[in-house]
Write an enzyme that holds these catalytic residues in place. Structure first.
Site, PDB file in Angstrom:
ATOM      1  N   ARG A  41      16.630  53.664  70.409  1.00 43.36           N
ATOM      2  CA  ARG A  41      17.892  54.268  70.830  1.00 43.36           C
ATOM      3  C   ARG A  41      18.593  54.983  69.679  1.00 43.36           C
ATOM      4  O   ARG A  41      19.516  55.758  69.905  1.00 43.36           O
ATOM      5  CB  ARG A  41      18.833  53.192  71.397  1.00 43.36           C
ATOM      6  CG  ARG A  41      18.307  52.568  72.674  1.00 43.36           C
ATOM      7  CD  ARG A  41      19.014  51.261  72.964  1.00 43.36           C
ATOM      8  NE  ARG A  41      20.408  51.470  73.320  1.00 43.36           N
ATOM      9  CZ  ARG A  41      20.853  51.561  74.561  1.00 43.36           C
ATOM     10  NH1 ARG A  41      20.015  51.495  75.569  1.00 43.36           N
ATOM     11  NH2 ARG A  41      22.134  51.731  74.811  1.00 43.36           N
ATOM     12  N   TRP A  67      25.201  52.358  65.615  1.00 40.04           N
ATOM     13  CA  TRP A  67      25.163  53.807  65.373  1.00 40.04           C
ATOM     14  C   TRP A  67      26.606  54.181  65.067  1.00 40.04           C
ATOM     15  O   TRP A  67      27.467  54.141  65.941  1.00 40.04           O
ATOM     16  CB  TRP A  67      24.658  54.507  66.635  1.00 40.04           C
ATOM     17  CG  TRP A  67      24.354  55.962  66.489  1.00 40.04           C
ATOM     18  CD1 TRP A  67      23.230  56.509  65.950  1.00 40.04           C
ATOM     19  CD2 TRP A  67      25.154  57.059  66.942  1.00 40.04           C
ATOM     20  NE1 TRP A  67      23.290  57.877  66.031  1.00 40.04           N
ATOM     21  CE2 TRP A  67      24.456  58.242  66.627  1.00 40.04           C
ATOM     22  CE3 TRP A  67      26.406  57.156  67.567  1.00 40.04           C
ATOM     23  CZ2 TRP A  67      24.961  59.505  66.924  1.00 40.04           C
ATOM     24  CZ3 TRP A  67      26.906  58.411  67.867  1.00 40.04           C
ATOM     25  CH2 TRP A  67      26.180  59.573  67.532  1.00 40.04           C
ATOM     26  N   ASN A 119      29.205  47.955  71.953  1.00 32.43           N
ATOM     27  CA  ASN A 119      28.782  49.363  72.040  1.00 32.43           C
ATOM     28  C   ASN A 119      29.942  50.153  72.626  1.00 32.43           C
ATOM     29  O   ASN A 119      30.651  49.657  73.493  1.00 32.43           O
ATOM     30  CB  ASN A 119      27.595  49.531  73.010  1.00 32.43           C
ATOM     31  CG  ASN A 119      26.345  48.866  72.508  1.00 32.43           C
ATOM     32  OD1 ASN A 119      26.302  48.402  71.384  1.00 32.43           O
ATOM     33  ND2 ASN A 119      25.335  48.846  73.348  1.00 32.43           N
ATOM     34  N   GLY A 120      30.073  51.414  72.213  1.00 33.73           N
ATOM     35  CA  GLY A 120      31.131  52.241  72.801  1.00 33.73           C
ATOM     36  C   GLY A 120      32.283  52.433  71.830  1.00 33.73           C
ATOM     37  O   GLY A 120      32.153  52.187  70.627  1.00 33.73           O
ATOM     38  N   GLU A 164      15.208  68.610  65.865  1.00 30.60           N
ATOM     39  CA  GLU A 164      15.444  67.172  66.015  1.00 30.60           C
ATOM     40  C   GLU A 164      14.517  66.340  65.134  1.00 30.60           C
ATOM     41  O   GLU A 164      14.956  65.382  64.509  1.00 30.60           O
ATOM     42  CB  GLU A 164      15.189  66.732  67.474  1.00 30.60           C
ATOM     43  CG  GLU A 164      16.337  66.984  68.420  1.00 30.60           C
ATOM     44  CD  GLU A 164      16.008  66.547  69.843  1.00 30.60           C
ATOM     45  OE1 GLU A 164      16.905  66.001  70.492  1.00 30.60           O
ATOM     46  OE2 GLU A 164      14.876  66.764  70.326  1.00 30.60           O
ATOM     47  N   LYS A 219      19.085  57.907  71.357  1.00 31.72           N
ATOM     48  CA  LYS A 219      18.349  58.170  72.594  1.00 31.72           C
ATOM     49  C   LYS A 219      19.305  58.298  73.758  1.00 31.72           C
ATOM     50  O   LYS A 219      19.183  59.171  74.601  1.00 31.72           O
ATOM     51  CB  LYS A 219      17.364  57.017  72.828  1.00 31.72           C
ATOM     52  CG  LYS A 219      16.517  57.148  74.082  1.00 31.72           C
ATOM     53  CD  LYS A 219      15.482  58.206  73.872  1.00 31.72           C
ATOM     54  CE  LYS A 219      14.751  58.592  75.133  1.00 31.72           C
ATOM     55  NZ  LYS A 219      14.169  59.932  75.017  1.00 31.72           N
TER      56      LYS A 219
HETATM   57  C1  G6P Z   1      20.499  62.460  73.585  1.00 35.93           C
HETATM   58  C2  G6P Z   1      18.986  62.416  73.437  1.00 35.93           C
HETATM   59  C3  G6P Z   1      18.369  63.658  74.060  1.00 35.93           C
HETATM   60  C4  G6P Z   1      18.823  63.795  75.504  1.00 35.93           C
HETATM   61  C5  G6P Z   1      20.342  63.782  75.636  1.00 35.93           C
HETATM   62  C6  G6P Z   1      20.776  63.659  77.095  1.00 35.93           C
HETATM   63  O1  G6P Z   1      21.016  63.488  72.814  1.00 35.93           O
HETATM   64  O2  G6P Z   1      18.633  62.319  72.076  1.00 35.93           O
HETATM   65  O3  G6P Z   1      16.969  63.551  74.006  1.00 35.93           O
HETATM   66  O4  G6P Z   1      18.317  64.984  76.035  1.00 35.93           O
HETATM   67  O5  G6P Z   1      20.870  62.642  74.962  1.00 35.93           O
HETATM   68  O6  G6P Z   1      20.352  62.420  77.579  1.00 35.93           O
HETATM   69  P1  G6P Z   1      20.092  62.099  79.097  1.00 35.93           P
HETATM   70  O7  G6P Z   1      19.666  60.637  79.091  1.00 35.93           O
HETATM   71  O8  G6P Z   1      21.415  62.278  79.805  1.00 35.93           O
HETATM   72  O9  G6P Z   1      19.049  62.999  79.611  1.00 35.93           O
END
Ligand code: G6P
Length: 612
Positions: free
Chosen positions: A27, A75, A104-105, A492, A607
């Site tokens: 994540r 994070w 978290n949050g 990325e 993630k």
């Molecule tokens: C983060 C991830 C991306 C993903 C984006 C949207 O930035 O690193 O890989 O595209 O979130 O996430 P989702 O779960 O809403 O597709």
């Protein structure tokens, strides 16, 4: 993004917590920590900056032991990624604290709460918003001695998004968890129970889960087992068995999860199509009961998403306008949610999300539900996620767990879902079905298999990028979003600065950057825009730029020192964006491997972005 694991068992939980944290590493995080109540009823914690391995090393020198514990990967949002800011955070008078919390949050009103606590004599050890929660719960606990009540009292005072797990030395066989805006699941074991932000974290101990809903509070305890409360009342939530097996969480023969996930695409796309095509039709029932009636009324489409999912939406706009004749708008969720959106009559609202928990996308859905849309459809990869629960209709992609932070198979399965949506809308509006396209969709997994055979030549090509600092991606039509996605993947995971432009925009600015140090990657299938793209390519060659072109097997572009052409299997033009994604994913992967970056967990990224 941050991860939570908590365990209440009859055995020592340190190993369970550490293994859970490792399973949450995908994540994205920058520090980790865990706390247990030891046999003497004392709270003990260990924290470390960097990887879970650093925490594990510290624990190898001084193991913690206890039958109850909470753990976290952080994070950073409030406060730098220093050990003092890592979770668990503690409060209470005992040496080492009596209460520990992981969170978290973001607590949005933490500043006035912190000022209030400081005025009362509380001394803070970290810069985090979470520590405020620890002290508030500890104070409330001091009044009643009831951990559940103390958490509920505190939740009433905090604004923002959170998932929490809390334990207290004076409630030694209890863990209390809560969720609002961040996901949390309860793992149901035999005489033991767990909490985590993601079922994957607990698959080594159970395959039975309760997915908590917005506002739920849960108490795990000996004797009473798992109790869930909504608005203060005890309620029941159903238990689900995790269907994907634990294999998804291992890399198998692959060096990285990302490579494994790239290679899984033919299979997961076949799974996403399975049972959803009949003859030359897409079954509208794939989108849920009543979808057909709704689709017949759709006159416009709004698509909202973030990151890679947003790029999938951009491709779908071309499809929806071309094949279904539906005016379509695509927007990133973080912009949409703060705009005064005007909704034309009979507009369908569509969200795209791998995780179904992205904070901005969820907020956009909630905002859209206050507006005059026909209905809300989610295309999502995680069953039971907030987005699917709160939408009227959902199409579940079958990508399976995606561990690499850079999204690959989730993107291509979303594209398949979006093409099925386009064809369903076309059908229900009475237009002729697209038999050839449905057939091409059936053949797509086999064509993707052939594209994966490009792995070796792409690995060789990647050497031309490893020393570069910038790259330019060009595409036209549906390949423009694919160029954007190719550039996003490269930046990325390889940290090379990459930009994507519609090829026609080249001469309006980016051409100024083109020289021998700027590799230019063009995605050029044999579609109606190829001739125009060819002239754009000449513009690059004339400036000494090094060109790498991914083109259809039938396209003759010649080859020269400054031009390398890689042929991609032939495919129906409509499906080309799905196919052309694969070589671009492989290119970024191999460049990142050459550069030695952390492919599956690139720096600073997460993630699942569950904060705004
Ligand atoms: C983060 C991830 C991306 C993903 C984006 C949207 O930035 O690193 O890989 O595209 O979130 O996430 P989702 O779960 O809403 O597709």
């Amino acid at each position: 993004m941050c991860g939570i694991v908590a365990a209440l068992a009859a055995r020592n939980v340190q190993g369970i917590l550490l293994e859970g944290l490792k399973r949450l590493e995908y994540r994205g995080y920058d520090s980790a920590g865990l706390a247990v109540l030891n046999a003497d009823g004392e709270l003990r914690r260990q924290r470390a900056v960097g990887k879970v391995a650093a925490l594990e090393e510290k624990l190898a020198q001084g193991a913690l032991s206890g039958h109850i514990g909470i753990a976290h990967t952080r994070w950073a949002t409030h406060g730098k990624p220093f050990e003092v800011n890592a979770h668990p955070h503690v409060a209470g008078d005992a040496a080492g604290g009596c209460l520990a919390v992981v969170h978290n949050g973001i607590i949005e009103n933490f500043e006035p709460l912190k000022r209030e606590l400081e005025a009362d004599g509380v001394v803070f050890e970290s810069e985090t918003d979470t520590e405020v929660v620890a002290h508030l719960i500890e104070r409330a606990f001091g009044e009643t001695g009831d951990l559940l009540a103390a958490v509920q009292t505190t939740l009433a005072r905090i604004d923002g998004a959170y998932a929490l797990a809390v334990m207290h030395a004076e409630a030694p066989r209890e863990i209390v968890g809560a969720r609002k805006g961040s996901p949390l699941v309860v793992g149901v074991g035999i005489d033991e129970s767990f909490i985590a932000s993601d079922a994957l974290a607990l698959l080594q101990v159970t395959d039975r889960f309760i997915y908590l809903q917005e506002g739920d509070v849960v108490r795990l305890s000996d004797g009473r087992g798992i109790e869930i409360f909504a608005a203060g009342e005890r309620i029941e939530r159903s238990t689900h068995t995790y269907e994907h097996g634990d294999a998804a969480a291992s890399r198998g023969e692959y060096r990285h999860f990302m490579l494994k996930e790239i290679h899984e695409q033919p299979a997961v796309i076949a799974a996403t199509l399975e049972g959803r095509l009949s003859g030359s039709r897409v079954l509208e029932s794939s989108f849920g009961v009543g979808a057909k009636t709704l689709f017949a009324r759709v006159e416009q489409v709004h698509i909202i998403a973030c990151g890679t999912s947003y790029h999938a939406g951009m491709v779908a706009r071309y499809w929806l306008e071309k094949l279904a004749g539906l005016p379509t708008q695509v927007e990133v969720a973080s912009e949409y949610r703060y705009r005064d959106v005007v909704v034309p009559k009979n507009t369908l609202f569509v969200t795209l999300s791998q995780s179904g928990e992205t904070a901005d996308t969820l907020a956009a859905l909630r905002y859209a539900k206050t507006l005059d849309y026909l209905g809300a459809l989610a295309i999502c990869n995680v069953p039971g996620s907030s987005l699917t629960r709160e939408s009227d209709f959902a199409l579940m992609t079958q990508a399976g767990p995606e561990i690499g932070v850079a999204s690959t198979k989730a993107f291509t399965t979303q594209l398949v879902g979006l093409l099925m949506l386009t064809l369903s809308l076309r059908q229900t509006r009475g237009d002729a079905c697209e038999a050839a396209l449905v057939q091409a969709l059936r053949e797509l997994p086999a064509t993707l298999d052939r594209a994966l055979e490009m792995d070796a030549p792409i690995a060789e090509l990647s050497e031309a990028f490893a020393e570069k600092h910038h790259a330019l991606f060009l595409g036209r039509g549906t390949q423009f979003p694919i160029a954007l996605e190719g550039a996003l993947k490269l930046k990325e995971i390889s940290y090379i600065h990459a930009e994507a432009y519609p090829a026609g925009e080249l001469k309006h600015g980016p051409l100024a950057l083109v020289d021998a140090d700027m590799p230019v990657i063009a995605v050029a299938p044999n579609d109606e825009l190829l001739e125009k793209l060819k002239s754009n390519l000449q513009e690059v060659r004339a400036r000494g730029g090094q060109l790498f072109v991914f083109a259809d097997e039938g396209v003759a572009l010649g080859s020269a020192d400054e031009l390398r052409v890689l042929h991609v299997p032939r495919i129906d033009e409509i499906l080309a964006p799905i196919l052309y994604t694969l070589p671009l994913q492989l290119l970024s992967y191999h460049v990142a491997v050459l550069k030695g970056t952390d492919v599956d967990q690139p720096r600073n990224l997460a993630k699942s972005v569950t904060v705004e």
